[in-house]
Design a protein around this motif. Sequence first.
Motif, mmCIF file in Angstrom:
data_model
loop_
_atom_site.group_PDB
_atom_site.id
_atom_site.type_symbol
_atom_site.label_atom_id
_atom_site.label_comp_id
_atom_site.label_asym_id
_atom_site.label_seq_id
_atom_site.Cartn_x
_atom_site.Cartn_y
_atom_site.Cartn_z
ATOM 1 N N THR A 106 -5.596 5.388 -0.508
ATOM 2 C CA THR A 106 -5.554 4.642 0.758
ATOM 3 C C THR A 106 -5.738 3.141 0.552
ATOM 4 O OG1 THR A 106 -7.923 5.056 1.076
ATOM 5 C CG2 THR A 106 -6.380 6.613 2.081
ATOM 6 N N VAL A 149 -2.165 1.089 -0.237
ATOM 7 C CA VAL A 149 -1.047 1.055 0.702
ATOM 8 C C VAL A 149 -0.635 -0.399 0.923
ATOM 9 C CG1 VAL A 149 -0.272 1.619 3.023
ATOM 10 C CG2 VAL A 149 -1.797 3.174 1.812
ATOM 11 N N ARG A 206 3.593 -1.591 4.952
ATOM 12 C CA ARG A 206 3.766 -0.215 5.373
ATOM 13 C C ARG A 206 2.946 -0.031 6.648
ATOM 14 N NH1 ARG A 206 5.598 3.170 1.360
ATOM 15 N NH2 ARG A 206 5.819 4.635 3.085
#
Length: 360
Positions: free
Chosen positions: A315, A318, A322
């Motif tokens: 996580t 990212v 995005r």
Amino acid sequence: MPSIASESARMAPWWTPPTVIAVFGLGILPGVLSFRSNVRLIRVGAAAAALAFLLAAAVWPFAWKGPDLAAGDAFWLASFPGLASLAAIVAWPIWAAFLYMVVSCTSVMAITAAARGGSSFGMLLTDIAFAIMFCTLFVGGAAMAIRTGRLLDSTTAMSHQAAASASAQHARRVESERFDALVHDSVLASLLAASRGQPPTVVGPLAESTLTELDALHSPPVLHPVFSTDEAITHLRSASADADDRATFDVQHIDSSAIEQLPADDVRAVGSALSEALRNSRLHAGSNACRTVTVRLSEALLTVDVVDDGEGFDTTAVAPNRLGIAVSIIGRMRRLTDGSAHVQSSPGSGTRVHLEWPIP
């Protein structure tokens, strides 16, 4: 502290205690206020810290009693013009902060020269120039950090706006496809039936049905402002099926006795975030991943968990561009009153998206 303590004997008793509190206490104030979301308060606190430093320097001549400092010593206030200038760069525009830095460096170097009994006035310009250059390293770095932060904020806002525009374009494309399908399936079928000489008993009802569908395009569908508990669950189930008809949909612990109505727009927002979570899973979790949607509804809280056993992801890695998670899931839930969304995942361990909305 040793310098402050030893030099306080050369000052009037009323100067050192309030100056120490003002310089260091107000210097900490912007940091304390940074835990609040009001940026204006942070700037006010930083401005107070910067102005307090100049005020202390301005009243120094009225508090100085001597004896003079040794030629190699500096008055303790001369060590902190950069600290006060960092407060100024938070409070004011860059040009004003740099002007403040020049004034504060000049003031404290003049104080040091005066405290030495004037023995170093010949080096005053050199000392001022060195202090300005030294402080510029930190003030310039702070200015670049603030500029970078503003650029990042602007880029993030533009990215979110672009994502919203793309979403609107997608909605228009879906509407266009629906209209194209209607034209192909209904309008052309009616015209084809009429051109082939079909009897009025066939062409009439078909044409009437087509006209009714076309008329419906002129007015948006009626959206009910509230949902019952069953309607809310049905909407979430439909949102899940539209995004992934193979996902398992499970409803647990419903206590609907005290819930008569739910705000429909809020339920639709949760449903949209649920759909986006499933679509992300279908795209990234792998072809063999299994997905489960679990809905829990109580008198006070609606929660939705979207879980898959797919590939997972880091996580923290990212990319900022995005926006599926940032805008369509987390951003959408945060627009609800006290709504929230959390994404838990790690490579090889699947993904869990938790949506939570306290029922008003």
